[in-house]
Design a protein around this motif. Structure first.
Motif, short mmCIF file in Angstrom:
data_model
loop_
_atom_site.label_atom_id
_atom_site.label_comp_id
_atom_site.label_asym_id
_atom_site.label_seq_id
_atom_site.Cartn_x
_atom_site.Cartn_y
_atom_site.Cartn_z
N ALA A 64 18.73 74.32 16.03
CA ALA A 64 20.10 74.29 15.49
C ALA A 64 20.71 72.91 15.65
CB ALA A 64 20.95 75.34 16.21
N ASP A 65 21.83 72.72 14.99
CA ASP A 65 22.59 71.48 15.13
C ASP A 65 23.75 71.64 16.09
OD1 ASP A 65 21.34 69.75 12.93
OD2 ASP A 65 21.86 71.59 11.84
N ILE A 66 24.23 72.86 16.24
CA ILE A 66 25.36 73.14 17.12
C ILE A 66 25.22 74.56 17.67
CG2 ILE A 66 26.81 73.80 15.15
CD1 ILE A 66 29.22 72.71 16.77
N ILE A 67 25.49 74.73 18.96
CA ILE A 67 25.45 76.04 19.59
C ILE A 67 26.87 76.47 19.91
CG2 ILE A 67 24.69 77.38 21.59
CD1 ILE A 67 22.28 75.59 21.82
N VAL A 68 27.22 77.69 19.51
CA VAL A 68 28.50 78.30 19.87
C VAL A 68 28.19 79.43 20.86
CG1 VAL A 68 30.60 79.41 19.08
CG2 VAL A 68 29.43 77.77 17.59
N ASN A 69 28.58 79.23 22.10
CA ASN A 69 28.27 80.19 23.16
C ASN A 69 29.40 81.19 23.28
OD1 ASN A 69 27.46 81.57 25.41
ND2 ASN A 69 27.44 79.82 26.79
N CYS A 70 29.10 82.45 22.96
CA CYS A 70 30.09 83.53 23.02
C CYS A 70 29.77 84.53 24.12
CB CYS A 70 30.14 84.27 21.68
SG CYS A 70 30.49 83.24 20.25
N ALA A 71 28.84 84.23 25.00
CA ALA A 71 28.34 85.18 25.99
C ALA A 71 28.93 84.91 27.36
CB ALA A 71 26.81 85.13 26.04
N GLY A 72 30.00 85.60 27.69
CA GLY A 72 30.57 85.47 29.03
C GLY A 72 29.94 86.44 29.99
N PRO A 73 30.20 86.30 31.30
CA PRO A 73 31.02 85.24 31.90
C PRO A 73 30.31 83.89 31.84
CG PRO A 73 30.80 87.13 33.39
CD PRO A 73 29.79 87.31 32.30
N PHE A 74 31.09 82.85 31.66
CA PHE A 74 30.52 81.53 31.46
C PHE A 74 30.12 80.84 32.75
CE2 PHE A 74 32.73 82.62 27.65
CZ PHE A 74 31.86 82.21 26.67
N VAL A 75 30.55 81.39 33.88
CA VAL A 75 30.01 80.89 35.15
C VAL A 75 28.53 81.21 35.25
CG1 VAL A 75 32.18 80.97 36.41
CG2 VAL A 75 30.75 83.01 36.34
N THR A 76 28.07 82.19 34.45
CA THR A 76 26.65 82.56 34.42
C THR A 76 25.91 81.90 33.27
OG1 THR A 76 27.16 84.71 35.40
CG2 THR A 76 25.03 84.50 34.29
N THR A 77 26.47 81.96 32.07
CA THR A 77 25.75 81.48 30.89
C THR A 77 26.08 80.03 30.52
OG1 THR A 77 27.45 82.12 29.25
CG2 THR A 77 25.90 83.83 29.97
N GLY A 78 27.26 79.55 30.92
CA GLY A 78 27.72 78.28 30.41
C GLY A 78 26.83 77.11 30.71
N LEU A 79 26.50 76.91 31.99
CA LEU A 79 25.70 75.74 32.34
C LEU A 79 24.30 75.79 31.75
CD1 LEU A 79 25.70 73.07 33.85
CD2 LEU A 79 24.89 74.29 35.89
N PRO A 80 23.56 76.91 31.81
CA PRO A 80 22.21 76.91 31.20
C PRO A 80 22.22 76.61 29.70
CG PRO A 80 22.47 78.79 32.67
CD PRO A 80 23.82 78.16 32.53
N VAL A 81 23.17 77.21 28.96
CA VAL A 81 23.19 76.98 27.52
C VAL A 81 23.65 75.56 27.22
CG1 VAL A 81 24.10 77.78 25.31
CG2 VAL A 81 23.62 79.44 27.12
N ALA A 82 24.66 75.08 27.94
CA ALA A 82 25.12 73.70 27.73
C ALA A 82 24.05 72.69 28.09
CB ALA A 82 26.38 73.45 28.55
N THR A 83 23.29 72.96 29.14
CA THR A 83 22.21 72.06 29.55
C THR A 83 21.15 71.95 28.47
OG1 THR A 83 22.60 72.50 31.90
CG2 THR A 83 20.42 71.66 31.29
N ALA A 84 20.80 73.10 27.88
CA ALA A 84 19.80 73.09 26.80
C ALA A 84 20.31 72.31 25.60
CB ALA A 84 19.46 74.52 26.40
N ALA A 85 21.58 72.50 25.26
CA ALA A 85 22.16 71.78 24.13
C ALA A 85 22.15 70.27 24.40
CB ALA A 85 23.59 72.26 23.88
N ALA A 86 22.55 69.88 25.61
CA ALA A 86 22.59 68.45 25.94
C ALA A 86 21.20 67.83 25.94
CB ALA A 86 23.26 68.26 27.30
#
Length: 334
Positions: A64-86
């Protein structure tokens, strides 16, 4: 063609974001941890991924070109998905209300995103993100700002499973982040009852103050002020269906009513503005989708930013109002 990946696509917010992007003719990949629920959506492009398998998230980012993360809680999903995107140099948007996650993205990815030419936008949602935008729009024209109050009046809010988990984590957290005396403040602050005078027909309401939303961290990044506080109507979590709404239909979940108001107090004047509407979930989806489209179109600079920092707040809010998200009242600009 730009490809948008929706992580948590089978959840309520994920479905709304997907529907909004598809209505704009965008190319979308649906992702999440449950292949069966993704397949049931009937979309031709699905790519399951889980936070405990970094390689699956990296495969999603590579697709993908951009990931929109809609899966909370983000204390659980946020860092792993953001790390993959980065790691893949891809843009990233999420709905996070959790201020510690928001702060972590700024701290860990700010320089990397600027150098890598990609954008990360946490908190593109109703709570936090909408207040951040509204604070910026209302504060224009007020000098020597002493205090900004972002007040949410919410009725008939029916939480999803992810929202319930997030709410419990937020209000159990004793490590709060506030902003007072011109600086970030850390540590627990005992909530108090306050009264905020919303515009008619809502009127004065008893509030929980402060609530641990991201505005005290995000707003001072782009508005010069000595203090920021977020407040929420006390009745919101007193309503019977708030925490018993896990299995409601999308239609049943859509009848929330809200007014979000901002009061800006300056040494030489003040200003106020608000938005009012129904279905806060749809507003969350519109903020995320509009943000993702603008980022993908190259209309936002690289780096980690909040919505009010990334966009012209007045123009962005007006664009949402034009799409029927809410009615908007802002002070006249000098």
């Amino acid at each position: 063609m730009t490809i948008y990946a929706i992580y948590g696509a089978s959840g309520h917010t994920g479905r709304l974001v997907t529907s909004e992007l598809l209505s704009r003719g965008k190319d979308v990949i649906l992702s999440g941890r449950d292949p069966g629920r993704l397949a049931a959506l009937g979309h031709p492009q699905i790519l399951p991924a889980t936070t405990d398998k970094p390689e699956s998230l990296r495969a999603l980012a590579d697709s993908a070109d951009i990931i929109v993360n809609c899966a909370g809680p983000f204390v659980t999903t946020g860092l792993p998905v953001a790390t993959a995107a980065a790691a893949a140099g891809r843009h990233y948007v999420d709905h996070a209300l959790e201020v510690h996650h928001v702060r972590r993205l700024f701290d860990e990815f700010g320089d990397r995103a600027e150098r890598g030419g990609f954008t990360m936008l946490p908190d593109a949602s109703f709570y936090g993100g909408l207040g951040d935008l509204l604070a910026d729009a209302v504060a224009r024209g007020v000098s020597d700002i002493e205090r900004i109050t972002v007040a949410y009046s919410v009725a008939n809010w029916k939480l999803t499973t992810g929202a319930m988990a997030t709410a419990r984590l937020l209000f159990a957290d004793t490590d709060r982040i506030g902003f007072a005396d011109g600086a970030l403040q850390f540590g627990f602050v005992e909530p108090r009852n306050a009264v905020f005078a919303f515009p008619p027909p809502v009127g004065p309401r008893t509030m929980i103050a402060p609530v641990p939303f991201p505005e005290p961290f995000t707003v001072p990044r782009h508005v010069r002020t000595r203090a920021v506080e977020a407040q929420l109507t006390a009745r919101t979590f007193e309503e019977e269906k708030a925490f018993t709404s896990e299995h409601l239909t999308a239609e049943e979940r859509s009848d929330s009513e809200y007014t979000v108001a901002v009061q800006v107090l300056g040494a030489h004047g003040s200003a106020a503005g608000h938005v009012r509407g129904r279905d806060l979930w749809r507003v969350s989806a519109l903020i995320a989708a509009e943000s993702a489209v603008r980022i993908a179109e190259g209309r936002v600079k690289s780096g980690v930013m909040s919505p009010g920092e990334a966009f012209d707040a007045t123009e962005f809010l007006t664009a949402l109002a034009d799409r029927g998200a809410f009615t908007l009242e802002l002070p006249a600009q000098p």
